[in-house]
Design a protein around this motif. Structure first.
Motif, PDB file in Angstrom:
ATOM      1  N   ALA A 192       0.830  -1.207   0.000  1.00  0.00           N
ATOM      2  CA  ALA A 192       0.000   0.000   0.000  1.00  0.00           C
ATOM      3  C   ALA A 192       0.861   1.252   0.000  1.00  0.00           C
ATOM      4  O   ALA A 192       0.557   2.234  -0.683  1.00  0.00           O
ATOM      5  N   GLU A 193       1.958   1.210   0.763  1.00  0.00           N
ATOM      6  CA  GLU A 193       2.858   2.353   0.775  1.00  0.00           C
ATOM      7  C   GLU A 193       3.514   2.547  -0.583  1.00  0.00           C
ATOM      8  O   GLU A 193       3.681   3.681  -1.055  1.00  0.00           O
ATOM      9  N   GLU A 194       3.879   1.428  -1.235  1.00  0.00           N
ATOM     10  CA  GLU A 194       4.455   1.537  -2.582  1.00  0.00           C
ATOM     11  C   GLU A 194       3.435   2.117  -3.557  1.00  0.00           C
ATOM     12  O   GLU A 194       3.780   2.956  -4.401  1.00  0.00           O
ATOM     13  N   ARG A 195       2.169   1.650  -3.449  1.00  0.00           N
ATOM     14  CA  ARG A 195       1.135   2.195  -4.331  1.00  0.00           C
ATOM     15  C   ARG A 195       0.905   3.671  -4.059  1.00  0.00           C
ATOM     16  O   ARG A 195       0.685   4.462  -4.985  1.00  0.00           O
ATOM     17  N   ALA A 196       0.939   4.034  -2.761  1.00  0.00           N
ATOM     18  CA  ALA A 196       0.746   5.444  -2.427  1.00  0.00           C
ATOM     19  C   ALA A 196       1.875   6.293  -2.992  1.00  0.00           C
ATOM     20  O   ALA A 196       1.641   7.375  -3.534  1.00  0.00           O
ATOM     21  N   GLU A 197       3.105   5.794  -2.878  1.00  0.00           N
ATOM     22  CA  GLU A 197       4.246   6.542  -3.415  1.00  0.00           C
ATOM     23  C   GLU A 197       4.158   6.636  -4.930  1.00  0.00           C
ATOM     24  O   GLU A 197       4.439   7.684  -5.524  1.00  0.00           O
ATOM     25  N   TRP A 198       3.749   5.521  -5.562  1.00  0.00           N
ATOM     26  CA  TRP A 198       3.581   5.547  -7.015  1.00  0.00           C
ATOM     27  C   TRP A 198       2.497   6.548  -7.400  1.00  0.00           C
ATOM     28  O   TRP A 198       2.639   7.300  -8.377  1.00  0.00           O
ATOM     29  N   ALA A 199       1.375   6.572  -6.643  1.00  0.00           N
ATOM     30  CA  ALA A 199       0.292   7.508  -6.949  1.00  0.00           C
ATOM     31  C   ALA A 199       0.753   8.943  -6.787  1.00  0.00           C
ATOM     32  O   ALA A 199       0.408   9.807  -7.599  1.00  0.00           O
ATOM     33  N   ARG A 200       1.542   9.202  -5.725  1.00  0.00           N
ATOM     34  CA  ARG A 200       2.042  10.567  -5.531  1.00  0.00           C
ATOM     35  C   ARG A 200       2.973  10.974  -6.672  1.00  0.00           C
ATOM     36  O   ARG A 200       2.895  12.094  -7.181  1.00  0.00           O
ATOM     37  N   THR A 201       3.862  10.047  -7.060  1.00  0.00           N
ATOM     38  CA  THR A 201       4.777  10.354  -8.163  1.00  0.00           C
ATOM     39  C   THR A 201       4.023  10.580  -9.459  1.00  0.00           C
ATOM     40  O   THR A 201       4.301  11.518 -10.218  1.00  0.00           O
ATOM     41  N   GLU A 202       3.036   9.714  -9.713  1.00  0.00           N
ATOM     42  CA  GLU A 202       2.245   9.848 -10.943  1.00  0.00           C
ATOM     43  C   GLU A 202       1.474  11.161 -10.945  1.00  0.00           C
ATOM     44  O   GLU A 202       1.388  11.847 -11.962  1.00  0.00           O
ATOM     45  N   GLU A 203       0.928  11.531  -9.773  1.00  0.00           N
ATOM     46  CA  GLU A 203       0.163  12.777  -9.720  1.00  0.00           C
ATOM     47  C   GLU A 203       1.073  13.985  -9.912  1.00  0.00           C
ATOM     48  O   GLU A 203       0.704  14.951 -10.581  1.00  0.00           O
ATOM     49  N   ARG A 204       2.270  13.939  -9.305  1.00  0.00           N
ATOM     50  CA  ARG A 204       3.204  15.051  -9.506  1.00  0.00           C
ATOM     51  C   ARG A 204       3.572  15.188 -10.980  1.00  0.00           C
ATOM     52  O   ARG A 204       3.681  16.290 -11.514  1.00  0.00           O
ATOM     53  N   THR A 205       3.767  14.037 -11.649  1.00  0.00           N
ATOM     54  CA  THR A 205       4.100  14.076 -13.069  1.00  0.00           C
ATOM     55  C   THR A 205       2.958  14.673 -13.883  1.00  0.00           C
ATOM     56  O   THR A 205       3.187  15.500 -14.778  1.00  0.00           O
ATOM     57  N   LEU A 391       7.942  17.266 -25.728  1.00  0.00           N
ATOM     58  CA  LEU A 391       7.764  15.984 -26.410  1.00  0.00           C
ATOM     59  C   LEU A 391       7.587  14.847 -25.419  1.00  0.00           C
ATOM     60  O   LEU A 391       6.801  13.923 -25.653  1.00  0.00           O
ATOM     61  N   VAL A 392       8.310  14.916 -24.306  1.00  0.00           N
ATOM     62  CA  VAL A 392       8.171  13.879 -23.286  1.00  0.00           C
ATOM     63  C   VAL A 392       6.750  13.855 -22.733  1.00  0.00           C
ATOM     64  O   VAL A 392       6.139  12.794 -22.568  1.00  0.00           O
ATOM     65  N   GLY A 393       6.205  15.035 -22.436  1.00  0.00           N
ATOM     66  CA  GLY A 393       4.843  15.114 -21.924  1.00  0.00           C
ATOM     67  C   GLY A 393       3.818  14.600 -22.918  1.00  0.00           C
ATOM     68  O   GLY A 393       2.871  13.900 -22.542  1.00  0.00           O
ATOM     69  N   MET A 394       3.983  14.966 -24.186  1.00  0.00           N
ATOM     70  CA  MET A 394       3.052  14.469 -25.200  1.00  0.00           C
ATOM     71  C   MET A 394       3.109  12.946 -25.292  1.00  0.00           C
ATOM     72  O   MET A 394       2.073  12.276 -25.381  1.00  0.00           O
ATOM     73  N   ARG A 395       4.302  12.406 -25.306  1.00  0.00           N
ATOM     74  CA  ARG A 395       4.446  10.946 -25.390  1.00  0.00           C
ATOM     75  C   ARG A 395       3.785  10.263 -24.190  1.00  0.00           C
ATOM     76  O   ARG A 395       3.093   9.246 -24.342  1.00  0.00           O
ATOM     77  N   GLU A 396       3.988  10.805 -22.992  1.00  0.00           N
ATOM     78  CA  GLU A 396       3.389  10.211 -21.803  1.00  0.00           C
ATOM     79  C   GLU A 396       1.866  10.235 -21.877  1.00  0.00           C
ATOM     80  O   GLU A 396       1.194   9.260 -21.506  1.00  0.00           O
TER      81      GLU A 396
END
Length: 426
Positions: A192-205, A391-396
């Protein structure tokens, strides 16, 4: 051999040799002393009947009784010793405690049943031989009395040992399940902590991508209009005023979109009810991560292209297929942002170049392409900075929706950005 459940206590091992606990040592030594005293006293009449010195009989009885100390290590041997000395009428405590230990430990049941039967038979025979000449009664009474004594001295300790052993195994099984559940809960907490960290990273991105798209495009157009304003301020006041108005409009639009994004970030998530005690998996943040309802759509492409035209860019918009067809909000926003960022890059890197924006509605997908010709060397270069993330943002964005993204220079010296997004409809 492990100790019985009521003798273990605690989880650590602090006893010597084969004992798990120190209090187990004290218990076994105490039982051994009592058994040795009992057998030593019973060795006196045995020595007289066997016509041996009394000291030899007492010493024999003490050694036999002291074997009870080994009951945890060799319970089978202790029971065999008790059976062997039963004709000498000694070892009552040795036999009872030995049978209990044998039944409560992890000894194969066939061995326990065999030794218990041998002990029962030996006790019956000894009792029968001792009472048939002392009791003036018929043989039936002697047999019944012998059977009663043999059963009373053999069956209760065996049944008690079986019960204690089964209870201990049940407790160990429950403890093992509790430990396994604790490990699983710990693993789930880590995940759950890994998922939370992944969610935070994904949201920041995603937040960074949205901020980049909004700020980069609006500010780029503002810089272009400001440069044009500077160039025509003296020669053409009317055009300068128009460019100044456009710069103001661009700034207000940028501020409006920034406020909307900041409002999403500041919005508090709904608190769970006080009665709810079940933990909920880490949610993916809403707003920029999943709330596309308030974002731009393909219907606003014409206005987007018009802004670039107002900034002096020669832009052609070519729409093919089902114009005005609606797609899911995330697809509409991703397509709009791709075109927006591509136009921003044209302002930055190809001022004065002719740009063609193509949008094609196909079966099950929507395709977009932004292509600019070679840069006009005589055109004013606004000198816009580039963070290298467009370009990185568009690709993502495109790959995140399962689409295809391609970018690169053209043979004519320009640059092309192409993307295909699935329609996302059943």
């Amino acid at each position: 051999m492990t100790s019985t459940g009521e003798e273990q206590g605690g989880t650590g091992r602090d006893g010597p040799w084969w004992w798990e606990r120190r209090r187990g040592v004290a218990l076994d030594v105490g039982l051994g002393v009592v058994s040795a005293v009992e057998c030593g006293l019973e060795g006196i009449p045995f020595a007289r009947e066997a016509h041996v010195p009394v000291a030899v009989g007492v010493l024999f009885g003490v050694l036999v009784g002291a074997t009870l100390v080994l009951r945890r290590r060799w319970p089978i041997a202790v029971v065999l010793v008790a059976i062997a000395v039963s004709p000498a009428e000694m070892g009552f405590l040795l036999a009872v405690v030995g049978l209990y230990t044998l039944a409560s430990f992890e000894v194969p049941r066939r061995i326990t049943a065999t030794l218990a039967s041998m002990s029962l038979a030996a006790t019956f025979v000894v009792m029968y031989l001792r009472t048939r000449g002392d009791v003036e009664a018929d043989r039936t009474l002697v047999i019944l009395l012998s059977v009663f004594v043999a059963v009373a001295l053999t069956v209760p300790p065996v049944l008690l040992g079986l019960y204690v052993g089964a209870r201990r195994r049940l407790m160990e099984s429950l403890q093992e399940r509790a430990d396994s559940l604790e490990r699983e809960l710990s693993l789930l907490a880590d995940r759950a902590e890994e998922r939370a960290e992944w969610a935070r990273t994904e949201e920041r991105t995603r937040i960074a991508r949205e901020m980049h798209d909004v700020v980069a495009h609006r500010v780029s157009l503002m810089v272009v209009h400001a440069a044009a304003l500077q160039a025509v301020a003296v020669k053409d006041p009317v055009k300068a005023a128009r460019n100044a108005a456009l710069v103001g409009d661009m700034g207000r639009q940028a501020l409006t979109e920034l406020r909307e994004m900041l409002g999403v970030l500041r919005a508090e998530s709904p608190k769970p009810a006080a009665a709810s005690v079940v933990p909920v998996p880490v949610p993916v943040p809403v707003g920029l991560a999943g709330g596309f309802e308030d974002g731009p759509s393909l219907g606003e492409l014409e206005a987007l292209v018009g802004q670039s035209r107002a900034a002096g860019m020669v832009v052609e918009l070519d729409v093919r297929g089902g114009a005005g067809e609606a797609y899911p909000a995330e697809v509409e926003q991703a397509a709009y942002r791709v075109v927006q960022e591509a136009l921003t890059n044209c302002h930055k890197h190809a001022p004065g170049a002719r740009v063609v924006v193509r949008l094609a509605h196909r079966e099950g997908e929507v395709a977009m392409q932004v292509e600019n010709g070679p840069c006009d060397g005589e055109a004013a270069v606004p000198g816009l900075p580039s963070g290298g993330n467009g370009l990185v943002g568009m690709r993502e964005r495109v790959l995140g929706l399962g689409g295809v993204f391609v970018s690169g220079p053209t043979d004519a010296g320009g640059f092309r950005v192409s993307a295909v997004l699935p329609s996302g409809r059943e």
